[in-house]
Write an enzyme that holds these catalytic residues in place. Structure first.
Site, PDB file in Angstrom:
ATOM      1  N   TYR A   1      -8.136 -22.369  89.331  1.00  0.00           N
ATOM      2  CA  TYR A   1      -8.202 -22.069  91.270  1.00  0.00           C
ATOM      3  C   TYR A   1      -9.192 -23.316  91.761  1.00  0.00           C
ATOM      4  CZ  TYR A   1      -7.697 -17.495  88.469  1.00  0.00           C
ATOM      5  OH  TYR A   1      -7.402 -16.009  87.954  1.00  0.00           O
TER       6      TYR A   1
ATOM      7  N   PHE B   1       5.961  -3.609  94.462  1.00  0.00           N
ATOM      8  CA  PHE B   1       6.060  -2.802  94.800  1.00  0.00           C
ATOM      9  C   PHE B   1       7.386  -2.892  94.901  1.00  0.00           C
ATOM     10  CE2 PHE B   1       2.397  -2.008  93.233  1.00  0.00           C
ATOM     11  CZ  PHE B   1       1.681  -0.273  93.152  1.00  0.00           C
TER      12      PHE B   1
END
Length: 282
Positions: free
Chosen positions: A60, A214
């Protein structure tokens, strides 16, 4: 709701709401954050409010989030568990590249140790290849490297990330597994059976992307439920995960103090059976 969980094969007691450090880096998880002071403040408040599980990786940034964690929190509290992952690296073009050779895995462990300021890593997750989903490649070779480093005292516990149920079984023939980290949420429930199996075995399950993937209709249904409860969508999604199974640990990430406080408040949100049934239908 039990707010703590101890995996069978570890002496670690996790508070079930942890913190995911990915968003502490800059845009696209690359380079430094726009506001380093804010990133430090979020980490410090998270720990002050009872977070004892931070999920990170030295890819990261790369290196950025671990360096911020060290600046904010070192020397670390005795009850703080830092879980990292290896198996990937970042290309110069910000791409995500598999990095699972023995040399690459060993270098990744040493990068994590150096940037976190540790002599041993509490938990190292091997992040298996596969972009949209796990690709099911055998794990024996990379896990053998992690096991050698465990014997050397560089790693205490081993976990898995982005894996299938069959890969978990393969890994368990080689070593004890303390946690599995996969994509799972209200809309993506392919790991339902795996979660139940792991719960019976005393293995933690750590879902990522609690709101990822979603559809608009699914998001609308979640928004309606959240509004009825006077909560945010992320709070409802996190509360549903916490009530889904006792071995689930959540690691919402944010670079905002306000969002951190909202995320932690999800632990107090109790969903009644009717609400859970409605959410299960999403």
């Amino acid at each position: 709701m039990n707010q703590q969980y101890q995996p069978k094969h570890a002496d670690i007691v996790f508070n079930r709401i942890g913190y995911g450090a990915m968003q502490l880096a800059g845009p696209h998880v690359w380079g430094p954050p726009k506001d380093r002071a804010a990133a430090l403040a979020v980490l410090r408040e998270a720990v002050e409010r009872g977070v004892n599980h931070i999920d990170t990786s030295d890819f990261y940034g790369p290196h950025v989030t671990n360096q911020i964690i060290r600046e904010a929190l070192h020397p670390y509290r005795d009850d703080l568990t830092i879980v990292t992952k290896i198996g990937y690296r970042r290309g110069d073009d910000q791409s995500w590249l598999p990095a699972a050779s023995a040399q690459e895995l060993r270098a990744a462990v040493h990068d994590n140790l150096r940037n976190l300021g540790l002599e041993v890593l509490d938990v190292v997750n091997y992040r298996a290849p596969g972009a949209a989903a796990p690709d099911g490649q055998p794990l024996a070779e990379p896990l053998s490297v992690l096991l050698r480093m465990k014997k050397e005292g560089l790693i205490r516990h081993i976990g898995l990330s982005n894996v299938t149920a069959e890969q978990v079984k393969e890994a368990q023939q080689l070593t004890d597994i303390v946690c599995v980290q996969n994509q799972y949420n209200l809309a993506h429930r392919g790991d339902d059976a795996l979660i139940d199996t792991l719960a019976a075995q005393g293995i933690a399950y750590v879902p990522f992307f609690p709101l990822g993937g979603f559809s608009p209709l699914q998001s609308e249904a979640l928004t309606r439920t959240a509004a009825a409860l006077g909560a945010t969508t992320i709070q409802v999604a996190l509360a549903w995960l916490l009530q889904r199974a006792p071995n689930i640990l959540v690691i919402p990430g944010t670079s905002s103090l306000a969002h951190l406080r909202e995320n932690l408040a999800a632990g107090a949100l109790q969903l009644d059976p009717a609400t859970i049934a409605a959410l299960n239908a999403i």
